[in-house]
Each structure stands twice: as C-alpha cells, then as structure tokens.
Motif scaffolding. Sequence first.
Motif, mmCIF file in Angstrom:
data_model
loop_
_atom_site.group_PDB
_atom_site.id
_atom_site.type_symbol
_atom_site.label_atom_id
_atom_site.label_comp_id
_atom_site.label_asym_id
_atom_site.label_seq_id
_atom_site.Cartn_x
_atom_site.Cartn_y
_atom_site.Cartn_z
ATOM 1 N N MET A 1 0.902 -1.134 0.090
ATOM 2 C CA MET A 1 0.015 0.025 -0.240
ATOM 3 C C MET A 1 0.860 1.134 -0.094
ATOM 4 S SD MET A 1 -2.985 -1.143 0.066
ATOM 5 C CE MET A 1 -4.132 -0.319 0.685
ATOM 6 N N ARG A 2 1.400 1.588 -1.305
ATOM 7 C CA ARG A 2 2.240 2.694 -1.292
ATOM 8 C C ARG A 2 1.666 4.101 -0.600
ATOM 9 N NH1 ARG A 2 3.521 1.789 -7.547
ATOM 10 N NH2 ARG A 2 5.530 3.425 -7.255
ATOM 11 N N LEU A 3 0.464 4.269 -0.949
ATOM 12 C CA LEU A 3 -0.120 5.530 -0.193
ATOM 13 C C LEU A 3 -1.010 5.367 0.831
ATOM 14 C CD1 LEU A 3 -1.101 7.427 -3.747
ATOM 15 C CD2 LEU A 3 0.977 7.241 -2.490
ATOM 16 N N ASP A 4 -0.613 4.212 1.777
ATOM 17 C CA ASP A 4 -1.517 3.935 2.951
ATOM 18 C C ASP A 4 -1.552 5.211 3.876
ATOM 19 O OD1 ASP A 4 -2.819 2.526 4.697
ATOM 20 O OD2 ASP A 4 -1.400 1.926 5.704
ATOM 21 N N GLY A 5 -2.568 5.559 4.312
ATOM 22 C CA GLY A 5 -3.064 6.648 5.095
ATOM 23 C C GLY A 5 -2.695 8.166 4.559
ATOM 24 N N LYS A 6 -2.432 8.323 3.356
ATOM 25 C CA LYS A 6 -2.121 9.625 2.638
ATOM 26 C C LYS A 6 -3.514 10.038 2.068
ATOM 27 C CE LYS A 6 2.770 8.853 1.364
ATOM 28 N NZ LYS A 6 3.256 9.937 2.303
ATOM 29 N N VAL A 7 -3.582 11.269 2.129
ATOM 30 C CA VAL A 7 -4.505 12.282 1.836
ATOM 31 C C VAL A 7 -4.356 13.092 0.499
ATOM 32 C CG1 VAL A 7 -6.356 14.014 2.174
ATOM 33 C CG2 VAL A 7 -5.595 12.554 4.034
ATOM 34 N N ALA A 8 -5.150 12.963 -0.838
ATOM 35 C CA ALA A 8 -4.551 13.272 -2.024
ATOM 36 C C ALA A 8 -5.872 14.152 -2.467
ATOM 37 C CB ALA A 8 -4.539 12.166 -2.991
ATOM 38 N N VAL A 9 -5.493 15.194 -3.090
ATOM 39 C CA VAL A 9 -6.509 16.085 -3.919
ATOM 40 C C VAL A 9 -6.377 16.050 -5.269
ATOM 41 C CG1 VAL A 9 -7.472 18.441 -4.237
ATOM 42 C CG2 VAL A 9 -6.916 17.540 -1.947
ATOM 43 N N ILE A 10 -7.392 15.717 -6.145
ATOM 44 C CA ILE A 10 -6.928 15.593 -7.384
ATOM 45 C C ILE A 10 -8.200 16.288 -8.284
ATOM 46 C CG2 ILE A 10 -6.978 13.981 -9.674
ATOM 47 C CD1 ILE A 10 -6.254 11.693 -7.725
ATOM 48 N N THR A 11 -7.389 17.382 -9.025
ATOM 49 C CA THR A 11 -8.646 18.243 -9.974
ATOM 50 C C THR A 11 -9.130 17.523 -11.146
ATOM 51 O OG1 THR A 11 -7.003 19.509 -11.047
ATOM 52 C CG2 THR A 11 -7.458 20.194 -8.858
ATOM 53 N N GLY A 12 -10.153 17.759 -11.837
ATOM 54 C CA GLY A 12 -10.536 17.295 -12.830
ATOM 55 C C GLY A 12 -10.421 15.722 -12.911
ATOM 56 N N GLY A 13 -11.184 15.141 -11.383
ATOM 57 C CA GLY A 13 -11.051 13.651 -11.408
ATOM 58 C C GLY A 13 -11.961 12.875 -11.700
ATOM 59 N N THR A 14 -13.112 13.461 -12.294
ATOM 60 C CA THR A 14 -14.436 12.707 -12.738
ATOM 61 C C THR A 14 -14.310 11.770 -13.935
ATOM 62 O OG1 THR A 14 -15.466 14.162 -14.015
ATOM 63 C CG2 THR A 14 -15.806 14.337 -11.560
ATOM 64 N N ARG A 15 -13.291 12.090 -14.798
ATOM 65 C CA ARG A 15 -13.199 11.312 -15.883
ATOM 66 C C ARG A 15 -11.805 11.109 -16.173
ATOM 67 N NH1 ARG A 15 -17.948 11.884 -18.947
ATOM 68 N NH2 ARG A 15 -19.544 13.374 -18.141
ATOM 69 N N GLY A 16 -11.333 10.270 -17.402
ATOM 70 C CA GLY A 16 -10.192 10.084 -18.075
ATOM 71 C C GLY A 16 -9.294 10.038 -17.097
ATOM 72 N N ILE A 17 -7.848 10.561 -17.470
ATOM 73 C CA ILE A 17 -6.902 10.279 -16.658
ATOM 74 C C ILE A 17 -6.987 10.670 -15.091
ATOM 75 C CG2 ILE A 17 -4.448 11.289 -16.072
ATOM 76 C CD1 ILE A 17 -4.124 11.732 -19.237
ATOM 77 N N GLY A 18 -7.759 11.708 -14.867
ATOM 78 C CA GLY A 18 -7.962 11.926 -13.211
ATOM 79 C C GLY A 18 -8.811 10.920 -12.803
ATOM 80 N N ARG A 19 -9.827 10.427 -13.084
ATOM 81 C CA ARG A 19 -10.247 9.190 -12.614
ATOM 82 C C ARG A 19 -9.410 8.118 -12.627
ATOM 83 N NH1 ARG A 19 -16.192 6.134 -14.397
ATOM 84 N NH2 ARG A 19 -15.998 4.439 -13.294
ATOM 85 N N ALA A 20 -8.593 7.697 -13.711
ATOM 86 C CA ALA A 20 -7.815 6.871 -13.488
ATOM 87 C C ALA A 20 -6.776 6.875 -12.338
ATOM 88 C CB ALA A 20 -7.105 6.368 -14.828
ATOM 89 N N MET A 21 -6.297 8.098 -12.081
ATOM 90 C CA MET A 21 -5.391 8.271 -11.015
ATOM 91 C C MET A 21 -6.145 8.081 -9.642
ATOM 92 S SD MET A 21 -3.092 11.718 -12.177
ATOM 93 C CE MET A 21 -4.399 12.739 -12.584
ATOM 94 N N ALA A 22 -7.440 8.609 -9.507
ATOM 95 C CA ALA A 22 -8.079 8.441 -8.229
ATOM 96 C C ALA A 22 -8.460 6.920 -7.950
ATOM 97 C CB ALA A 22 -9.571 8.859 -8.496
ATOM 98 N N GLU A 23 -8.353 5.908 -8.868
ATOM 99 C CA GLU A 23 -8.474 4.825 -8.529
ATOM 100 C C GLU A 23 -7.329 4.256 -8.195
ATOM 101 O OE1 GLU A 23 -10.051 3.584 -12.404
ATOM 102 O OE2 GLU A 23 -12.151 3.835 -11.913
#
Length: 239
Positions: A1-23
């Motif tokens: 779990m490389r980001l275990d416990g971390k909090v991330a903010v992603i803009t433009g995250g409902t589609r495309g690359i942003g959604r893939a990053m959120a996942e």
Amino acid sequence: MRLDGKVAVITGGTRGIGRAMAEEFTNAGARVIVCDIEVLHYQNDNVEGYELNVTDSKACKVLADYVKGKYGKVDILVNNAGITRDALTGKMSDEQWNLVIDVNLKGAFNLTRFIGPIMQVDGKGSIINISSVVGEYGNIGQANYSASKAGIIGMTKTWAKEFTMKGAQVRVNAISPGYTMTDILKTVPQELLEKFAKQTMLGRLAEPTEIAKVALFLASDDSSYITGHNLSVNGGMRL
C-alpha cells in the motif's frame, strides 16, 4: 500500500486520466478528494467528490481549508483539470484564449497557492502537475493549450524551489502525457488516431491507467529524491 494513510486532492478527477489516478491512488491506500466542476458519477468508498471551479480562487481557498480541517493534512495534490478550445491563432477568440489559460494554468496556480503552503508547514508533500506533449513541442491550432501546458512546466520548476526554501520535503513534478485514450480522443476520427499512433515508437496511444501509474510513482515515497522534473510519457513520440 504505497499511499497508505495519505490524503490526496485531484482536480478534474471525474473522467479520463483524473479518474484513473483516483482509482490507482485509492487502490494504493489513499483517501482521495476529487475536485471537479462536474458531479462525481462513480462510486468508490475512498473517493470524496467536491464540486469546484478551479478558476475561482476563493473557492479554492475554501477547498484547501476544508481538506485541512477534515483530514488534518494534504499529502498529495494533482493539478489535472484541463480543457481545450482549439483554433488557428488568427481565428482564436479572446474567449477561447482566456478560458483555456484560466482553467489549465490559473487553475493549477489557484490550488497550489493554498495547498502548497500547507504542505510546507507540515514539512512534506508531493505536487503533481499534468502538462502535455503539446506543452513541450507545440501543436497547430492549440496556441492557448500549448501556452498553458508550457506554463505548467515553468511553474513546476519554480514551485520545486519555493516550497523547499525552509527545508520542507515538498516535491513538485510534472507529467507530460502524449495522446491518451480519454473521452476527448474518442471523438477524433479513427484515421487521425491511427496517424497519432504511428508517430510513437510503441505504435499505439496511451491508456489513462498508464499515465495514472506514473502519477502514483511520483505521489509515493518511491520518488522521494525526484523534484522539479517533467516526465514525458508519450510512447517515444518525439524521439
């Protein structure tokens, strides 16, 4: 779990690359706040949707305060929100120019101006700015888009210097994707997509997850000694 416990903010995250990053980020253990002008239309227990117009600096300040107040920190910021309004320079309207610059360039500035100092006080963080192969090399009919994405690279290098001035381990990097199979490219004629693919050494276009995995690397401690860098992810398009 490389980001275990971390909090991330992603803009433009409902589609495309942003959604893939959120996942990718949630699969790696992060809690993700997806900021978008659109309502979040997919379900993920570790993704929180937040409606935000990145061109509104006051709203961006409210978002930064909200995340800090709720989660106590911001470990990762991904400035991914972006649009296109293409036209040849002689035919480009003020509206086309201003809108692309406001969303793509000013939007990244607005989020970073408030979240970057939070990271600096906390002593660590990772900021990832999504640029483009067009920001590196230009493209006919995209003077506004190429200017905004080239500006992203310039801000990346500036922020890498600014947010470490007091000894904080805040890393700032950019990713410049090549042509990637998002919803925007799905409207492009097949013959053009094949032309773009042939321009790469790998002979194909990128999938959003391939860009997202690079973002995961830059967000994680695996890239702890990388900052001020623009990582081209374009399949060898410009070799």
